[in-house]
Design a protein around this motif. Structure first.
Motif, PDB file in Angstrom:
ATOM      1  N   LEU A  32       0.946  -1.152  -0.083  1.00  9.30           N
ATOM      2  CA  LEU A  32       0.190   0.063  -0.036  1.00  9.30           C
ATOM      3  C   LEU A  32       0.822   1.339  -0.225  1.00  9.30           C
ATOM      4  O   LEU A  32       0.418   2.322  -0.616  1.00  9.30           O
ATOM      5  CB  LEU A  32      -0.740   0.087   1.102  1.00  9.30           C
ATOM      6  CG  LEU A  32      -1.902   1.119   1.269  1.00  9.30           C
ATOM      7  CD1 LEU A  32      -2.880   1.041  -0.045  1.00  9.30           C
ATOM      8  CD2 LEU A  32      -2.640   1.057   2.425  1.00  9.30           C
ATOM      9  N   GLY A  33       2.133   1.257   0.700  1.00  6.90           N
ATOM     10  CA  GLY A  33       2.880   2.151   0.699  1.00  6.90           C
ATOM     11  C   GLY A  33       2.179   3.519   1.583  1.00  6.90           C
ATOM     12  O   GLY A  33       2.418   4.632   1.125  1.00  6.90           O
ATOM     13  N   ALA A  34       1.545   3.273   2.784  1.00  6.17           N
ATOM     14  CA  ALA A  34       0.787   4.278   3.673  1.00  6.17           C
ATOM     15  C   ALA A  34       0.970   3.958   4.839  1.00  6.17           C
ATOM     16  O   ALA A  34       1.207   2.899   5.531  1.00  6.17           O
ATOM     17  CB  ALA A  34      -0.511   4.598   2.946  1.00  6.17           C
ATOM     18  N   ARG A  35       0.790   4.999   5.750  1.00  8.69           N
ATOM     19  CA  ARG A  35       0.678   4.953   7.249  1.00  8.69           C
ATOM     20  C   ARG A  35      -0.602   4.771   7.413  1.00  8.69           C
ATOM     21  O   ARG A  35      -1.494   5.613   7.198  1.00  8.69           O
ATOM     22  CB  ARG A  35       1.226   6.188   7.934  1.00  8.69           C
ATOM     23  CG  ARG A  35       2.928   6.199   7.851  1.00  8.69           C
ATOM     24  CD  ARG A  35       3.382   7.375   8.789  1.00  8.69           C
ATOM     25  NE  ARG A  35       2.842   9.087   8.249  1.00  8.69           N
ATOM     26  CZ  ARG A  35       2.246   9.594   9.029  1.00  8.69           C
ATOM     27  NH1 ARG A  35       1.898   9.282   9.975  1.00  8.69           N
ATOM     28  NH2 ARG A  35       2.014  10.787   8.617  1.00  8.69           N
ATOM     29  N   VAL A  36      -0.837   3.553   8.172  1.00  6.61           N
ATOM     30  CA  VAL A  36      -2.686   3.384   8.303  1.00  6.61           C
ATOM     31  C   VAL A  36      -2.897   3.378   9.774  1.00  6.61           C
ATOM     32  O   VAL A  36      -1.705   3.652  10.466  1.00  6.61           O
ATOM     33  CB  VAL A  36      -2.883   1.817   7.889  1.00  6.61           C
ATOM     34  CG1 VAL A  36      -2.749   1.933   6.403  1.00  6.61           C
ATOM     35  CG2 VAL A  36      -1.879   0.992   8.590  1.00  6.61           C
ATOM     36  N   GLY A  37      -3.882   3.160  10.166  1.00  6.57           N
ATOM     37  CA  GLY A  37      -4.562   3.486  11.627  1.00  6.57           C
ATOM     38  C   GLY A  37      -5.105   2.199  11.812  1.00  6.57           C
ATOM     39  O   GLY A  37      -5.831   1.482  10.997  1.00  6.57           O
ATOM     40  N   VAL A  38      -5.226   1.841  13.291  1.00  5.81           N
ATOM     41  CA  VAL A  38      -5.743   0.334  13.602  1.00  5.81           C
ATOM     42  C   VAL A  38      -6.475   0.669  15.144  1.00  5.81           C
ATOM     43  O   VAL A  38      -5.846   1.430  15.967  1.00  5.81           O
ATOM     44  CB  VAL A  38      -4.456  -0.607  13.874  1.00  5.81           C
ATOM     45  CG1 VAL A  38      -5.159  -1.890  14.381  1.00  5.81           C
ATOM     46  CG2 VAL A  38      -3.826  -0.839  12.494  1.00  5.81           C
ATOM     47  N   THR A  39      -7.532   0.126  15.109  1.00 11.45           N
ATOM     48  CA  THR A  39      -8.153   0.184  16.443  1.00 11.45           C
ATOM     49  C   THR A  39      -8.264  -1.487  16.842  1.00 11.45           C
ATOM     50  O   THR A  39      -9.008  -2.149  15.865  1.00 11.45           O
ATOM     51  CB  THR A  39      -9.743   0.818  16.322  1.00 11.45           C
ATOM     52  OG1 THR A  39      -9.583   2.183  16.236  1.00 11.45           O
ATOM     53  CG2 THR A  39     -10.509   0.588  17.823  1.00 11.45           C
ATOM     54  N   SER A  40      -7.877  -1.802  17.618  1.00  9.89           N
ATOM     55  CA  SER A  40      -7.771  -3.196  18.220  1.00  9.89           C
ATOM     56  C   SER A  40      -8.533  -3.418  19.511  1.00  9.89           C
ATOM     57  O   SER A  40      -8.434  -2.690  20.311  1.00  9.89           O
ATOM     58  CB  SER A  40      -6.348  -3.804  18.343  1.00  9.89           C
ATOM     59  OG  SER A  40      -5.529  -3.718  17.194  1.00  9.89           O
ATOM     60  N   VAL A  41      -9.280  -4.546  19.674  1.00 11.52           N
ATOM     61  CA  VAL A  41     -10.014  -4.987  20.599  1.00 11.52           C
ATOM     62  C   VAL A  41      -9.689  -6.404  21.156  1.00 11.52           C
ATOM     63  O   VAL A  41      -9.794  -7.522  20.265  1.00 11.52           O
ATOM     64  CB  VAL A  41     -11.688  -4.802  20.398  1.00 11.52           C
ATOM     65  CG1 VAL A  41     -12.327  -5.357  21.621  1.00 11.52           C
ATOM     66  CG2 VAL A  41     -12.008  -3.561  20.029  1.00 11.52           C
ATOM     67  N   LEU A  42      -9.065  -6.618  22.222  1.00 11.16           N
ATOM     68  CA  LEU A  42      -8.945  -7.675  22.709  1.00 11.16           C
ATOM     69  C   LEU A  42      -9.957  -8.813  23.073  1.00 11.16           C
ATOM     70  O   LEU A  42     -10.903  -8.220  23.934  1.00 11.16           O
ATOM     71  CB  LEU A  42      -7.694  -7.997  23.866  1.00 11.16           C
ATOM     72  CG  LEU A  42      -7.535  -9.143  24.534  1.00 11.16           C
ATOM     73  CD1 LEU A  42      -6.429 -10.036  23.468  1.00 11.16           C
ATOM     74  CD2 LEU A  42      -6.622  -8.746  25.794  1.00 11.16           C
TER      75      LEU A  42
END
Length: 295
Positions: A32-42
């Protein structure tokens, strides 16, 4: 079993490795070549309340360029290669386990006590480096409301909800379960556990003190989230919401001079309904004394 005996260390590794795998592959120009964002739920449970640690992640379909001058969108219905993600995720988890062991941060009990020896532990991990690991990726959500609905279902769940409980009697506790290995009518069934076993399984999923189940990575990281989201809105030409106003969750009142904000319930994410209020230093009204009055 290792995670059960080392909850804090393994849960932290699980969340870091899963997020790092997505962020690293997305940053690669070959993908992708991009800085992505992540929301993680355990989550730590399966349908039968067995110990099954895993992470649910929501990732926007694109990211910021390295210099922050443009938004790079992914291809339609394709984000990143799950094959590449799976291999990097496998390496991050297994290397992380080795580092934790060498640092003396893992403890082993019962049948696993022999894993305290580094050579035995390395031999235990070796077969896991040769098998395929699976990262499961779902299709995009059908708009922002679907994302919020998903979050409201997953972020504040516990191991079992009241709606799945069927019966409590001398035999134990009966509840609904779903067998994910079966497709079709037989997938949904019931299970009865003795009361002490039901309690034991429920308590498996009590997190260590101070453990955060919901974490944000990439451009959603707490340190720079506000600036990044403002920049993304600017690049996408999206409207900036006015603080304090709820565009969809409002209550219209002809006598009120302005719209009243409908707060979300902190437990389920639905609309919070205020049933009573009382002033400071005022005692709330006692509940009805009789069963008839309560009904």
């Amino acid at each position: 079993d290792i995670a059960h005996q080392n909850k804090r260390e393994i849960y932290n590794l699980l969340m870091r490795a899963s997020a790092d795998a997505v962020i690293r592959i997305a940053a690669d120009p070959k993908h992708l070549g991009a800085r992505v964002g992540v929301t993680s739920v355990l989550h730590t449970w399966g349908s039968a309340m067995t110990h099954h640690p895993h992470v649910h992640m929501i990732v926007p379909g694109g990211g910021l360029s390295e210099d922050g001058t443009k938004w790079i969108a992914c291809r339609k219905n394709f984000f990143l290669s799950v094959r590449v993600l799976s291999r990097l995720y496998r390496r991050l988890i297994l290397d992380g386990l080795s580092r934790l062991h060498k640092a003396g941060k893992l403890r082993f009990f019962g049948d696993h006590a022999k894993l305290a020896d580094l050579a035995v532990f390395d031999a235990f991990l070796q077969p896991l480096r040769k098998i395929d690991w699976v990262v499961y990726a779902k299709e995009p959500f059908a708009g922002p409301k679907a994302v919020l609905a998903y979050l409201s279902r997953y972020t504040h769940r516990v191991a079992i909800s009241n709606s799945r409980l069927i019966r409590v009697d001398d035999r134990g506790v009966t509840f609904r379960v779903k067998d994910y290995r079966i497709t079709g009518p037989g997938r949904h069934t019931t299970m009865t556990l003795k009361t002490d076993e039901f309690i034991r399984r429920f308590l498996i999923h009590v997190l260590p003190k101070g453990q955060h189940r919901i974490r944000h990575y990439g451009f959603f990281g707490n340190g720079n989230r506000t600036a990044n989201i403002a920049r993304i809105r600017e690049l996408l030409g999206a409207e900036t919401p006015v603080p304090g106003l709820a565009h969809d969750n409002t209550i219209e009142d002809a006598d009120a001079p302005a719209r009243v904000l409908a707060l979300p319930c902190p437990c389920c994410g639905g609309r919070l309904i205020i049933v009573d209020t009382f002033a400071p230093a005022q005692h709330p009204r006692a509940p009805p004394a009789s069963a008839r009055a309560a009904a």
